[in-house]
Write an enzyme that holds these catalytic residues in place. Structure first.
Site, short mmCIF file in Angstrom:
data_model
loop_
_atom_site.label_atom_id
_atom_site.label_comp_id
_atom_site.label_asym_id
_atom_site.label_seq_id
_atom_site.Cartn_x
_atom_site.Cartn_y
_atom_site.Cartn_z
N CYS A 82 0.81 -1.22 0.00
CA CYS A 82 0.00 0.00 0.00
C CYS A 82 0.85 1.27 0.00
CB CYS A 82 -1.00 -0.01 1.14
SG CYS A 82 -0.29 -0.01 2.81
N HIS B 243 -2.76 0.93 7.07
CA HIS B 243 -2.97 0.86 5.62
C HIS B 243 -3.17 2.29 5.11
CE1 HIS B 243 -4.12 -1.05 1.87
NE2 HIS B 243 -5.19 -0.28 1.81
N HIS C 20 -6.05 2.17 -3.75
CA HIS C 20 -5.07 1.57 -2.85
C HIS C 20 -4.67 0.18 -3.33
CE1 HIS C 20 -8.04 -1.09 -0.52
NE2 HIS C 20 -8.78 -0.45 -1.39
#
Length: 156
Positions: free
Chosen positions: A66, A117, A129
């Site tokens: 990510c 994240h 993402h």
């Protein structure tokens, strides 16, 4: 060394915030601002990377994580330099409330006890993402999972 990095980032931020919302004629790199072009660049990145699998530490089409995807997207599409990790990226820019999100803002999530994240907001409650389960994708902040895990947002 850290002082120089802070100075460099401050200069980068001021350049980004004062840049015109259209393409920069010198390098053809769109500025990171709340314009249709920002969203278009993010959608184009999605088209090029959709489905690329998640790989911790990855930085290519064979697998990407990510924070690597966020770093690569902002660098390649907007000329913005970011640190490599989610922990470092969350320190960049300024805090912005979820209700004030604009295309290009970073959105952060607490996905586990110590796991974080990051993605890039594209508008209409959606963000781009690299997901651990489905690779590079667009998700909704209103999805029950992401809504529960939302942590904070930053504007570069």
């Amino acid at each position: 060394m850290r002082f120089l990095a802070v100075l460099f980032f401050a200069a980068l931020l001021s350049a980004c915030s004062s840049a015109p919302s259209q393409l920069n004629s010198a390098d053809k790199t769109p500025s990171l601002s709340n314009t249709p072009e920002t969203k278009n660049q993010l959608i184009q990145m999605h088209r090029e990377w959709k489905g690329v699998p998640y790989r911790l530490g990855g930085m290519g089409k064979g697998g990407i994580d990510c924070s690597g995807f966020v770093l690569l997207t902002l660098q390649s599409r907007f000329g913005v330099q970011l640190p490599r990790t989610t922990a470092q990226q969350k320190e960049m820019g300024k805090s912005v409330s979820k209700s004030q999100l604009r295309a290009g803002d970073l959105v952060f999530f607490k996905t586990g006890w110590s796991t974080r994240h990051v993605g890039i907001y594209i508008g209409d409650s959606q963000f781009l993402h690299a997901s651990t389960s489905q690779g590079v994708m667009i998700s909704s902040l209103n999805n029950s999972y992401w809504k529960q895990k939302y942590w904070l947002s930053r504007r570069l």
